[in-house]
Write a protein that holds these residues in place. Structure first.
Motif, short mmCIF file in Angstrom:
data_model
loop_
_atom_site.label_atom_id
_atom_site.label_comp_id
_atom_site.label_asym_id
_atom_site.label_seq_id
_atom_site.Cartn_x
_atom_site.Cartn_y
_atom_site.Cartn_z
N LYS A 293 -4.63 8.03 -6.83
CA LYS A 293 -5.18 6.95 -7.66
C LYS A 293 -5.44 7.40 -9.10
O LYS A 293 -5.51 6.59 -10.01
CB LYS A 293 -6.45 6.38 -7.04
N PHE A 294 -5.58 8.72 -9.30
CA PHE A 294 -5.86 9.22 -10.64
C PHE A 294 -4.61 9.20 -11.53
O PHE A 294 -4.70 8.99 -12.73
CB PHE A 294 -6.43 10.64 -10.56
N THR A 295 -3.44 9.45 -10.92
CA THR A 295 -2.19 9.43 -11.68
C THR A 295 -1.43 8.14 -11.47
O THR A 295 -0.33 7.96 -12.00
CB THR A 295 -1.29 10.62 -11.27
N ASN A 296 -2.01 7.25 -10.66
CA ASN A 296 -1.40 5.94 -10.38
C ASN A 296 0.02 6.11 -9.84
O ASN A 296 0.96 5.42 -10.26
CB ASN A 296 -1.39 5.07 -11.64
N SER A 297 0.17 7.07 -8.90
CA SER A 297 1.49 7.34 -8.33
C SER A 297 1.50 7.05 -6.83
O SER A 297 0.46 7.13 -6.17
CB SER A 297 1.89 8.80 -8.58
N MET A 298 2.67 6.73 -6.31
CA MET A 298 2.82 6.44 -4.89
C MET A 298 4.21 6.86 -4.45
O MET A 298 5.21 6.52 -5.09
CB MET A 298 2.59 4.96 -4.61
N VAL A 299 4.27 7.62 -3.35
CA VAL A 299 5.54 8.05 -2.78
C VAL A 299 5.53 7.70 -1.30
O VAL A 299 4.55 7.98 -0.60
CB VAL A 299 5.76 9.57 -2.96
N SER A 300 6.62 7.10 -0.81
CA SER A 300 6.71 6.72 0.60
C SER A 300 7.81 7.51 1.29
O SER A 300 8.87 7.79 0.70
CB SER A 300 6.97 5.23 0.74
N TYR A 301 7.56 7.88 2.55
CA TYR A 301 8.51 8.64 3.35
C TYR A 301 8.73 7.91 4.68
O TYR A 301 7.78 7.74 5.46
CB TYR A 301 7.98 10.04 3.64
N PRO A 302 9.96 7.49 4.98
CA PRO A 302 10.21 6.91 6.31
C PRO A 302 10.12 8.00 7.37
O PRO A 302 10.51 9.15 7.14
CB PRO A 302 11.63 6.36 6.18
N ALA A 303 9.56 7.66 8.53
CA ALA A 303 9.38 8.66 9.59
C ALA A 303 9.47 7.98 10.95
O ALA A 303 9.52 6.75 11.06
CB ALA A 303 8.02 9.34 9.43
N ASN A 304 9.51 8.82 11.99
CA ASN A 304 9.57 8.32 13.37
C ASN A 304 8.42 8.91 14.17
O ASN A 304 7.96 10.03 13.91
CB ASN A 304 10.90 8.70 14.03
#
Length: 391
Positions: A293-304
């Protein structure tokens, strides 16, 4: 309880002392000593001294209040900081300023030797001291234990604190960071060890607080009961795995294992956890999202994920398959597997940051009250690790 006693001691210290008008005051009960309070302003080249008598054991806060009540030429203001306790704001109408980088320094002079006080009233990060660097504060490990001798109960809260933080700040830190575990309880449970081959059952009564996993309960029993012990291993897919109880381990040769059941009322339920080495089921798709939230970044990883696999196993699978994702963890004896860092970024008690665990399902986001070693995600879920602050 020990903490309650400490609180009472603090309250007693702030009560009116000899000379402040308590009807039941007896100056002979507390030894008096002479001190001199000096207010110095180096910018105005001014010193003002206030001689007074105080009782031994009275904190400086009490002395300042006594002076303010008895000397119209002296006044001070303060506020309560959750980390550092009672914080001095101003003296005689003059306050410190973050803009001007000014503050009230606290010193003690004894026999011409002047010492800078390392107490809660010192300036803290954010109030404008040029030499203030939150990263300079060394961390130390402590364990806060609450004891109730009448209930024969001990509850420990391990944590890290910065040197110089008073107990008031430690208690506030614990209240914020462990609120899910102390919200309710302790309440009684019974751990039963059954061997169907030997037709034996042994019961171990104990207590548990909300948020404490069974791993913590077993460690507590092991530490307090001579007749109980257990061993475990860390499995990359399934987290903390029970290896043996009271010296008896499962065996792949004999096809034996420790089955985990729960009984409430008359209903017995098999816990939805995987057995080590059992055949994996068809995996379900989920998404692991990392937010800062401090750098306003978001990364998503698909997983099983397969049924019975905790998020700890999902994170390990991601780490092995994706070079852009890493995480570290520690094993706490009370609360199991604890998330330390994600992608090289760790929480900090100095900066009051941590990794918040959230789940988003069918558009609804919920804050988890369990750790990565216990929580089992479900199909199409978004598991969120949010780097945020508790301040």
């Amino acid at each position: 309880m020990a903490v309650t006693v400490i609180s009472f001691l603090c309250i007693v210290a702030l009560l009116p002392f000899s000379g402040l008008g308590r009807r039941d005051d007896h100056s002979g009960d507390l030894k008096q000593m002479y001190i001199k309070m000096t207010v110095t302003n180096k910018f105005a080249n001014m010193d003002i001294s206030y001689p007074t008598f105080v009782s031994k054991g009275i904190p400086l806060f009490g002395v300042l209040n006594h002076l303010q009540d008895t000397n119209k030429n002296f006044s001070f203001t303060y506020r309560i900081n959750k980390s550092l306790g009672i914080y001095l704001e101003s003296v005689n109408g003059l306050a410190g300023s973050a803009v001007n980088h000014t503050y009230w320094e606290l010193l003690s002079k004894k026999q011409n030797h002047i010492t800078r006080l390392n107490v809660a009233l010192l300036p803290f990060p954010g109030l404008g001291r040029r030499d203030d660097h939150s990263g300079d504060l060394k961390q130390m490990y402590i364990k806060m234990t609450i004891t109730n001798k009448f209930a024969n109960m001990d509850i420990s809260y391990p944590t890290f604190v910065s040197k110089g933080i008073p107990m008031f700040g430690v208690l506030n830190h614990l209240r914020i960071t462990t609120k899910t575990s102390v919200k309710k309880g302790p309440f009684p449970i019974t751990v039963t060890v059954t061997n169907k081959f030997a037709n034996t059952a042994v019961n171990y009564p104990t207590t548990v607080t909300t948020g404490m996993p069974m791993f913590g309960v077993l460690n507590k029993l092991k530490n307090t009961t001579n007749n109980f012990n257990f061993t475990y291993s860390i499995d990359k897919s399934y987290g903390i795995f029970l290896e043996s109880v009271n010296g008896l381990a499962g065996s792949t040769v004999n096809k034996t294992y420790w089955e985990l059941l729960t009984k409430k009322g008359k209903k017995i339920t098999r816990l939805n956890v995987a057995k080590k080495g059992e055949k994996a089921q068809i995996p379900d798709s989920i998404t692991v999202t990392v937010i800062n939230k401090f750098t306003n970044s978001m990364v998503s990883y698909p997983a099983n994920v397969t049924t019975g696999m905790p998020i700890f196993g999902v994170l390990n699978k991601l780490k092995d398959a994706n070079s852009n994702f890493t995480f570290t963890y520690s094993v706490d004896k009370s609360y199991g597997i604890f998330l330390e860092s994600v992608n090289g970024l760790a929480g900090s008690t100095v900066n009051k940051t941590y990794w918040e665990l959230l789940t988003k399902h069918h558009g609804k986001t919920t804050r988890l009250n369990v750790g990565i070693g216990c929580y089992q995600p479900s199909k199409n879920e978004i598991f969120i690790m949010n780097f945020t602050t508790w301040a």
